[in-house]
Design a protein around this motif. Structure first.
Motif, PDB file in Angstrom:
ATOM      1  N   ASP A 176       0.834  -1.174   0.089  1.00 19.67           N
ATOM      2  CA  ASP A 176       0.045   0.052   0.106  1.00 19.67           C
ATOM      3  C   ASP A 176       0.765   1.428  -0.102  1.00 19.67           C
ATOM      4  O   ASP A 176       1.466   1.498   0.823  1.00 19.67           O
ATOM      5  N   PHE A 177       0.993   1.722  -1.161  1.00 24.21           N
ATOM      6  CA  PHE A 177       1.973   3.029  -1.246  1.00 24.21           C
ATOM      7  C   PHE A 177       1.409   4.186  -0.667  1.00 24.21           C
ATOM      8  O   PHE A 177       2.227   5.108  -0.030  1.00 24.21           O
ATOM      9  N   GLN A 178      -0.051   4.351  -0.645  1.00 23.99           N
ATOM     10  CA  GLN A 178      -0.492   5.680  -0.285  1.00 23.99           C
ATOM     11  C   GLN A 178      -0.399   5.763   1.416  1.00 23.99           C
ATOM     12  O   GLN A 178      -0.059   6.701   1.973  1.00 23.99           O
ATOM     13  N   HIS A 179      -0.497   4.578   1.942  1.00 24.73           N
ATOM     14  CA  HIS A 179      -0.279   4.467   3.447  1.00 24.73           C
ATOM     15  C   HIS A 179       1.189   3.893   4.054  1.00 24.73           C
ATOM     16  O   HIS A 179       1.308   3.663   5.303  1.00 24.73           O
ATOM     17  N   ASN A 180       2.072   3.666   3.160  1.00 22.59           N
ATOM     18  CA  ASN A 180       3.279   3.309   3.355  1.00 22.59           C
ATOM     19  C   ASN A 180       3.556   1.990   4.285  1.00 22.59           C
ATOM     20  O   ASN A 180       3.938   1.971   5.382  1.00 22.59           O
ATOM     21  N   ARG A 181       2.716   1.083   3.658  1.00 24.81           N
ATOM     22  CA  ARG A 181       2.691  -0.353   4.620  1.00 24.81           C
ATOM     23  C   ARG A 181       2.776  -1.606   3.750  1.00 24.81           C
ATOM     24  O   ARG A 181       2.218  -1.583   2.641  1.00 24.81           O
ATOM     25  N   VAL A 182       3.260  -2.497   4.136  1.00 27.04           N
ATOM     26  CA  VAL A 182       3.323  -3.910   3.581  1.00 27.04           C
ATOM     27  C   VAL A 182       2.442  -4.924   4.418  1.00 27.04           C
ATOM     28  O   VAL A 182       2.879  -5.044   5.678  1.00 27.04           O
ATOM     29  N   ILE A 183       1.697  -5.750   3.945  1.00 28.34           N
ATOM     30  CA  ILE A 183       1.007  -6.703   4.528  1.00 28.34           C
ATOM     31  C   ILE A 183       1.263  -8.260   3.889  1.00 28.34           C
ATOM     32  O   ILE A 183       0.900  -8.229   2.844  1.00 28.34           O
ATOM     33  N   ILE A 184       1.655  -9.150   4.491  1.00 27.98           N
ATOM     34  CA  ILE A 184       1.651 -10.473   3.956  1.00 27.98           C
ATOM     35  C   ILE A 184       0.539 -11.423   4.930  1.00 27.98           C
ATOM     36  O   ILE A 184       0.693 -11.471   6.152  1.00 27.98           O
ATOM     37  N   TYR A 185      -0.335 -11.939   4.043  1.00 27.34           N
ATOM     38  CA  TYR A 185      -1.328 -12.503   4.717  1.00 27.34           C
ATOM     39  C   TYR A 185      -1.994 -13.489   4.178  1.00 27.34           C
ATOM     40  O   TYR A 185      -1.509 -13.756   2.756  1.00 27.34           O
ATOM     41  N   ARG A 186      -2.579 -14.480   4.643  1.00 20.44           N
ATOM     42  CA  ARG A 186      -3.205 -15.952   3.923  1.00 20.44           C
ATOM     43  C   ARG A 186      -4.445 -15.532   3.160  1.00 20.44           C
ATOM     44  O   ARG A 186      -5.128 -15.036   3.925  1.00 20.44           O
ATOM     45  N   ALA A 187      -4.510 -15.938   1.971  1.00 18.21           N
ATOM     46  CA  ALA A 187      -5.931 -15.626   1.387  1.00 18.21           C
ATOM     47  C   ALA A 187      -6.691 -16.998   1.208  1.00 18.21           C
ATOM     48  O   ALA A 187      -6.291 -17.743   0.576  1.00 18.21           O
ATOM     49  N   SER A 188      -7.885 -17.153   1.762  1.00 20.66           N
ATOM     50  CA  SER A 188      -8.567 -18.269   1.953  1.00 20.66           C
ATOM     51  C   SER A 188      -9.328 -18.349   0.564  1.00 20.66           C
ATOM     52  O   SER A 188      -9.850 -19.476   0.105  1.00 20.66           O
ATOM     53  N   ARG A 189      -9.959 -17.236   0.013  1.00 23.81           N
ATOM     54  CA  ARG A 189     -10.620 -17.065  -1.194  1.00 23.81           C
ATOM     55  C   ARG A 189      -9.930 -16.396  -2.286  1.00 23.81           C
ATOM     56  O   ARG A 189      -9.192 -15.684  -2.183  1.00 23.81           O
ATOM     57  N   ARG A 190     -10.220 -17.008  -3.670  1.00 29.88           N
ATOM     58  CA  ARG A 190      -9.846 -16.407  -4.721  1.00 29.88           C
ATOM     59  C   ARG A 190     -10.775 -15.232  -5.062  1.00 29.88           C
ATOM     60  O   ARG A 190     -11.818 -15.423  -5.909  1.00 29.88           O
ATOM     61  N   ASN A 191     -10.551 -14.031  -4.667  1.00 27.21           N
ATOM     62  CA  ASN A 191     -11.430 -12.806  -4.687  1.00 27.21           C
ATOM     63  C   ASN A 191     -10.807 -11.636  -5.221  1.00 27.21           C
ATOM     64  O   ASN A 191      -9.480 -11.432  -4.673  1.00 27.21           O
ATOM     65  N   THR A 192     -11.293 -10.530  -5.722  1.00 25.34           N
ATOM     66  CA  THR A 192     -10.751  -9.271  -6.074  1.00 25.34           C
ATOM     67  C   THR A 192     -10.767  -8.429  -4.939  1.00 25.34           C
ATOM     68  O   THR A 192     -12.209  -8.245  -4.420  1.00 25.34           O
ATOM     69  N   PRO A 193      -9.797  -7.837  -4.280  1.00 32.86           N
ATOM     70  CA  PRO A 193     -10.184  -6.886  -3.176  1.00 32.86           C
ATOM     71  C   PRO A 193     -10.897  -5.588  -3.554  1.00 32.86           C
ATOM     72  O   PRO A 193     -10.569  -5.086  -4.762  1.00 32.86           O
ATOM     73  N   ALA A 194     -11.660  -5.177  -2.756  1.00 35.60           N
ATOM     74  CA  ALA A 194     -12.181  -3.917  -2.810  1.00 35.60           C
ATOM     75  C   ALA A 194     -11.368  -2.754  -3.365  1.00 35.60           C
ATOM     76  O   ALA A 194     -10.157  -2.348  -2.808  1.00 35.60           O
ATOM     77  N   GLY A 195     -11.838  -1.911  -4.594  1.00 36.79           N
ATOM     78  CA  GLY A 195     -10.824  -0.850  -4.969  1.00 36.79           C
ATOM     79  C   GLY A 195      -9.792  -1.273  -6.123  1.00 36.79           C
ATOM     80  O   GLY A 195      -9.289  -0.382  -6.402  1.00 36.79           O
ATOM     81  N   PHE A 196      -9.690  -2.551  -6.258  1.00 35.92           N
ATOM     82  CA  PHE A 196      -8.667  -3.072  -7.078  1.00 35.92           C
ATOM     83  C   PHE A 196      -9.352  -3.604  -8.184  1.00 35.92           C
ATOM     84  O   PHE A 196     -10.387  -3.925  -8.438  1.00 35.92           O
ATOM     85  N   VAL A 197      -8.371  -3.635  -9.336  1.00 37.11           N
ATOM     86  CA  VAL A 197      -8.661  -4.329 -10.597  1.00 37.11           C
ATOM     87  C   VAL A 197      -7.661  -5.668 -10.760  1.00 37.11           C
ATOM     88  O   VAL A 197      -6.451  -5.366 -10.638  1.00 37.11           O
ATOM     89  N   ARG A 198      -8.269  -6.703 -11.188  1.00 39.83           N
ATOM     90  CA  ARG A 198      -7.415  -7.993 -11.443  1.00 39.83           C
ATOM     91  C   ARG A 198      -6.948  -7.821 -12.804  1.00 39.83           C
ATOM     92  O   ARG A 198      -7.340  -7.414 -13.706  1.00 39.83           O
ATOM     93  N   ILE A 199      -5.326  -8.044 -12.640  1.00 38.21           N
ATOM     94  CA  ILE A 199      -4.722  -8.269 -14.150  1.00 38.21           C
ATOM     95  C   ILE A 199      -4.086  -9.628 -14.209  1.00 38.21           C
ATOM     96  O   ILE A 199      -3.612 -10.318 -13.218  1.00 38.21           O
ATOM     97  N   PRO A 200      -4.638 -10.115 -15.185  1.00 39.18           N
ATOM     98  CA  PRO A 200      -4.416 -11.648 -15.423  1.00 39.18           C
ATOM     99  C   PRO A 200      -2.890 -11.921 -15.279  1.00 39.18           C
ATOM    100  O   PRO A 200      -1.891 -11.026 -16.185  1.00 39.18           O
ATOM    101  N   ALA A 201      -2.237 -12.765 -14.693  1.00 38.44           N
ATOM    102  CA  ALA A 201      -1.076 -13.214 -14.456  1.00 38.44           C
ATOM    103  C   ALA A 201      -0.722 -14.703 -14.578  1.00 38.44           C
ATOM    104  O   ALA A 201      -1.461 -15.417 -14.888  1.00 38.44           O
ATOM    105  N   ARG A 202       0.717 -14.944 -14.366  1.00 33.49           N
ATOM    106  CA  ARG A 202       1.089 -16.306 -14.598  1.00 33.49           C
ATOM    107  C   ARG A 202       2.268 -16.447 -13.693  1.00 33.49           C
ATOM    108  O   ARG A 202       3.120 -15.366 -13.445  1.00 33.49           O
TER     109      ARG A 202
END
Length: 272
Positions: free
Chosen positions: A98-124
């Motif tokens: 999060d560049f606006q709030h100067n923070r880095v978070i590492i967390y486990r994601a249980s579901r494949r969902n798009t976070p609010a306010g984000f756009v998914r970019i296809p990746a590999r």
């Protein structure tokens, strides 16, 4: 946290599979680097064998690394940090920068969902954990590595040759010095790139540095046009999330919402 002490400052590097610590941190933790069991380290500019130390436990958010031998590395790119956190080695976690709030978070994601306010970019996800996206540079299709550990965005020689076949004569080029995780320094050709398209983003006025960089050999990305997307681009979006388990990249940026933005010598010229 390292061996129950800290917190210490680590550079989060999505282009690195393995983590490293600085000689100063090794000394602070009372660890004596041993050259008898040296570790090979590959960087952008070259390779080196360096001494290592065994870390009982490194903890960063939901990431825990235990009983692992870490290379002890000093390099200009560390800028006084205590180490490099090799985020490409993440398996089941999400990384939020999060560049606006100067923070880095590492967390486990249980579901494949798009976070609010984000756009998914296809990746590999490639071997070694690298996360890549498809991009177009001046009409040339490229495989682009998301690399938060790279200060500058870099192109391989195949990309430069493909662009030279299309570009106008007389465009200015200057020599740039590129530093990596080893002591080797390599020169590259710095040029203002044509428009870079990454899914919904259209990015203009980016200066790419092209060269025969060692890391492209390590990643087996020499034959076809390839790009390292560094912090000169990544650091100007609002936030970046990488889901390493599902190989998804999410961006939060005013540019994707169709507004123009300029910063750090480049500007987004709108959404595609």
């Amino acid at each position: 946290m390292v061996n129950g002490r800290g917190p210490f400052r680590f550079i989060v590097d999505t282009g690195a599979t393995h983590s490293t610590i600085s000689p100063a941190l090794a000394a602070r933790l009372g660890l004596q680097p041993s050259a008898d069991a040296s570790i090979e380290v590959n960087g952008v500019t070259g390779t080196a064998r360096v001494p290592g130390v065994t870390i009982a436990k490194l903890q960063a958010g939901d990431l825990s690394i235990e009983d692992t031998r870490f290379p002890v590395v000093w390099a200009p790119l560390m800028a006084g940090a205590d180490g490099i956190l090799g985020a490409a080695g993440l398996q089941t976690q999400r990384l939020l920068v999060d560049f606006q709030h100067n923070r880095v978070i590492i967390y486990r994601a249980s579901r494949r969902n798009t976070p609010a306010g984000f756009v998914r970019i296809p990746a590999r996800r490639l071997g070694g954990g690298l996360v890549t996206v498809e991009a177009i540079v001046g009409g040339v299709h490229v495989r682009a590595v998301i690399d938060t550990g790279s200060e500058r965005s870099l192109g391989n020689m195949a990309l430069l040759e493909a662009l030279n076949a299309r570009r106008r004569h007389g465009e200015q080029t200057r020599v740039a010095r590129v530093y990596g995780a080893t002591t080797e320094v390599v020169s590259g050709d710095a040029q203002v790139a044509p428009t870079i398209v990454i899914d919904a983003l259209r990015i203009a006025d980016v200066t790419l540095v092209y060269g025969d960089f060692h890391i492209f050999k390590v990643w087996d990305m020499q034959a076809k046009p390839a790009l390292i997307i560094g912090m000169d681009i990544l650091g100007t979006v609002d936030a970046l999330t990488i889901d390493f388990h599902h190989a998804d990249v999410f961006l939060a940026s005013a540019a994707i919402r169709g507004t123009e933005r300029a910063a750090a010598g480049w500007k987004v010229v709108g959404a595609q």
